[in-house]
Write a protein that holds these residues in place. Structure first.
Motif, PDB file in Angstrom:
ATOM      1  N   THR A  20       0.834  -1.196   0.000  1.00 34.93           N
ATOM      2  CA  THR A  20       0.000   0.000   0.000  1.00 34.93           C
ATOM      3  C   THR A  20       0.870   1.248   0.000  1.00 34.93           C
ATOM      4  O   THR A  20       2.034   1.221   0.426  1.00 34.93           O
ATOM      5  CB  THR A  20      -0.913   0.039   1.232  1.00 34.93           C
ATOM      6  OG1 THR A  20      -0.101   0.159   2.414  1.00 34.93           O
ATOM      7  CG2 THR A  20      -1.760  -1.232   1.343  1.00 34.93           C
ATOM      8  N   VAL A  21       0.308   2.345  -0.469  1.00 35.63           N
ATOM      9  CA  VAL A  21       1.012   3.626  -0.460  1.00 35.63           C
ATOM     10  C   VAL A  21       1.378   4.006   0.971  1.00 35.63           C
ATOM     11  O   VAL A  21       2.480   4.510   1.235  1.00 35.63           O
ATOM     12  CB  VAL A  21       0.129   4.720  -1.105  1.00 35.63           C
ATOM     13  CG1 VAL A  21       0.720   6.107  -0.870  1.00 35.63           C
ATOM     14  CG2 VAL A  21      -0.024   4.465  -2.609  1.00 35.63           C
ATOM     15  N   LYS A  22       0.458   3.750   1.901  1.00 32.62           N
ATOM     16  CA  LYS A  22       0.704   4.076   3.311  1.00 32.62           C
ATOM     17  C   LYS A  22       1.919   3.324   3.844  1.00 32.62           C
ATOM     18  O   LYS A  22       2.762   3.892   4.557  1.00 32.62           O
ATOM     19  CB  LYS A  22      -0.527   3.737   4.142  1.00 32.62           C
ATOM     20  CG  LYS A  22      -0.394   4.066   5.616  1.00 32.62           C
ATOM     21  CD  LYS A  22      -1.671   3.732   6.360  1.00 32.62           C
ATOM     22  CE  LYS A  22      -1.538   4.041   7.845  1.00 32.62           C
ATOM     23  NZ  LYS A  22      -2.786   3.692   8.590  1.00 32.62           N
ATOM     24  N   THR A  23       2.048   2.035   3.490  1.00 25.86           N
ATOM     25  CA  THR A  23       3.176   1.224   3.956  1.00 25.86           C
ATOM     26  C   THR A  23       4.482   1.727   3.366  1.00 25.86           C
ATOM     27  O   THR A  23       5.494   1.857   4.070  1.00 25.86           O
ATOM     28  CB  THR A  23       2.968  -0.255   3.580  1.00 25.86           C
ATOM     29  OG1 THR A  23       1.794  -0.745   4.225  1.00 25.86           O
ATOM     30  CG2 THR A  23       4.161  -1.106   3.991  1.00 25.86           C
ATOM     31  N   ARG A  25       5.149   4.724   2.297  1.00 25.52           N
ATOM     32  CA  ARG A  25       5.459   6.021   2.903  1.00 25.52           C
ATOM     33  C   ARG A  25       6.056   5.840   4.299  1.00 25.52           C
ATOM     34  O   ARG A  25       6.985   6.534   4.684  1.00 25.52           O
ATOM     35  CB  ARG A  25       4.194   6.882   2.967  1.00 25.52           C
ATOM     36  CG  ARG A  25       4.473   8.314   3.433  1.00 25.52           C
ATOM     37  CD  ARG A  25       3.232   9.175   3.356  1.00 25.52           C
ATOM     38  NE  ARG A  25       2.899   9.473   1.963  1.00 25.52           N
ATOM     39  CZ  ARG A  25       1.769   9.110   1.366  1.00 25.52           C
ATOM     40  NH1 ARG A  25       0.869   8.400   2.042  1.00 25.52           N
ATOM     41  NH2 ARG A  25       1.535   9.428   0.110  1.00 25.52           N
ATOM     42  N   PHE A  26       5.531   4.843   5.030  1.00 22.63           N
ATOM     43  CA  PHE A  26       6.074   4.563   6.361  1.00 22.63           C
ATOM     44  C   PHE A  26       7.530   4.113   6.263  1.00 22.63           C
ATOM     45  O   PHE A  26       8.392   4.574   7.013  1.00 22.63           O
ATOM     46  CB  PHE A  26       5.236   3.493   7.059  1.00 22.63           C
ATOM     47  CG  PHE A  26       5.828   2.980   8.337  1.00 22.63           C
ATOM     48  CD1 PHE A  26       5.781   3.745   9.492  1.00 22.63           C
ATOM     49  CD2 PHE A  26       6.456   1.734   8.387  1.00 22.63           C
ATOM     50  CE1 PHE A  26       6.341   3.276  10.680  1.00 22.63           C
ATOM     51  CE2 PHE A  26       7.011   1.267   9.562  1.00 22.63           C
ATOM     52  CZ  PHE A  26       6.949   2.036  10.716  1.00 22.63           C
ATOM     53  N   ASP A  29       9.579   7.148   5.516  1.00 19.51           N
ATOM     54  CA  ASP A  29       9.717   8.044   6.668  1.00 19.51           C
ATOM     55  C   ASP A  29      10.685   7.511   7.712  1.00 19.51           C
ATOM     56  O   ASP A  29      11.357   8.281   8.414  1.00 19.51           O
ATOM     57  CB  ASP A  29       8.349   8.290   7.321  1.00 19.51           C
ATOM     58  CG  ASP A  29       7.423   9.114   6.427  1.00 19.51           C
ATOM     59  OD1 ASP A  29       7.937   9.775   5.513  1.00 19.51           O
ATOM     60  OD2 ASP A  29       6.193   9.074   6.652  1.00 19.51           O
TER      61      ASP A  29
END
Length: 314
Positions: A20-23, A25-26, A29
């Motif tokens: 996922t995009v969220k993963t 990005r994590f 980061d």
């Protein structure tokens, strides 16, 4: 970076990796997969090396490695093979724990255990091999410590420890729980201590006969034959079998075959023939997956009763 290398957006990486995009990005980061560049508007762009790094992170995560371990691999602080070996070992411990829990639950289900029994079962079952051995060694130390008891018998006790397999059957867990309770039972410990004291007294009188396996087989054979013929120990017909047994003991211990020998034999049998002692060996066999030996309880009870009957009038 080669100016001809393609750059990918987070969306591109998500489509290529299935993450996922969220993963992603994590991971960016936290520094696991840093961007190779940014657009004038500040959007992150990733190169093929970032794509390969992200694929490795995903694979290691699926294998169960935590993020600190993955970071050490990516930053070359630890070789991948060493990290993999450490985690494989940790997984083996977890798998063994899960198998034990499964066996405990199956045992609880089969015996309709109470919550208290289940807690005890779980507590004893999750002990390590070393802890199980220490529990039994503590029992042996307390019951035989400081006494010149039969050294061959004590050696056998110390060399036969409970070893639960990696995937125990419910009956093996039940047997271990029963054995764990047995070796901690003060009454059983006191009974075994009396046996050890009797052995020490016998050795002080000159008994160096070891385990007396041949005598045990003689008792099994002679009494087994009498029982098969339906001869009760109190019957006069039992005299022949009893005479045969006392003669065998007299020869083995180099003592006269008289009333005193019979009194000595009765004391010996009454001290040693605790059914819990035989149960100890039966439980150990179940735990370790060994054949359970035929019980000698009734055989020695017959022998004891035959002696007791004939000595009653002496």
């Amino acid at each position: 970076m080669d100016g001809n290398d393609p750059l990918y957006s987070i969306g591109d990486l998500a489509r290529r990796t299935g993450l996922t995009v969220k993963t992603i990005r994590f991971y960016a980061d936290t520094g696991l997969v840093p961007p190779a560049d940014r657009t004038p508007a500040g959007y992150r762009r990733y190169d093929v090396r970032a794509l390969a790094r992200l694929d490795l992170v995903r694979t290691l995560r699926e294998l169960g490695l935590d993020l600190p371990a993955i970071r050490r691999v990516l930053e070359r602080e630890a070789p991948l093979h060493e990290v993999a070996a450490a985690h494989a070992e940790a997984l083996e411990v977890q798998i063994r724990t899960l198998r034990l829990r499964r066996a405990v639950l199956l045992a609880v289900a089969q015996r309709s255990s109470s919550p208290e029994e289940m807690r005890l079962m779980h507590k004893l079952a999750k002990l390590s091999d070393a802890e199980r051995r220490r529990l039994v060694h503590d029992f042996i130390d307390e019951t035989f410590g400081g006494l010149d008891a039969n050294p061959e018998f004590v050696a056998v006790l110390r060399s036969t420890m409970p070893e639960l397999p990696d995937e125990p059957r419910p009956e093996q867990v039940e047997a271990w729980v029963e054995l764990g309770e047995l070796v901690q039972d003060p009454d059983f410990r006191a009974a075994v201590r009396r046996m050890a004291e009797h052995q020490a007294a016998e050795r002080a009188d000159g008994d160096r006969g070891g385990l007396h396996v041949a005598l045990t087989e003689t008792v099994r054979s002679v009494v087994g034959g009498a029982v098969a013929e339906g001869i009760a120990p109190s019957s006069p017909c039992a005299d022949r079998a009893l005479d045969s047994l006392t003669a065998a003991f007299a020869e083995a211990f180099e003592r006269p075959d008289d009333v005193e020998l019979r009194r000595w034999l009765l004391t010996r049998l009454e001290t040693a023939n605790d059914p819990r002692a035989e149960r100890y060996w039966q439980l150990l066999a179940v735990i370790n997956g060994w054949p359970v030996q035929e019980s000698l309880r009734e055989v020695f009870e017959w022998f004891t009763e035959a002696l007791r009957t004939r000595l009653a009038g002496c």
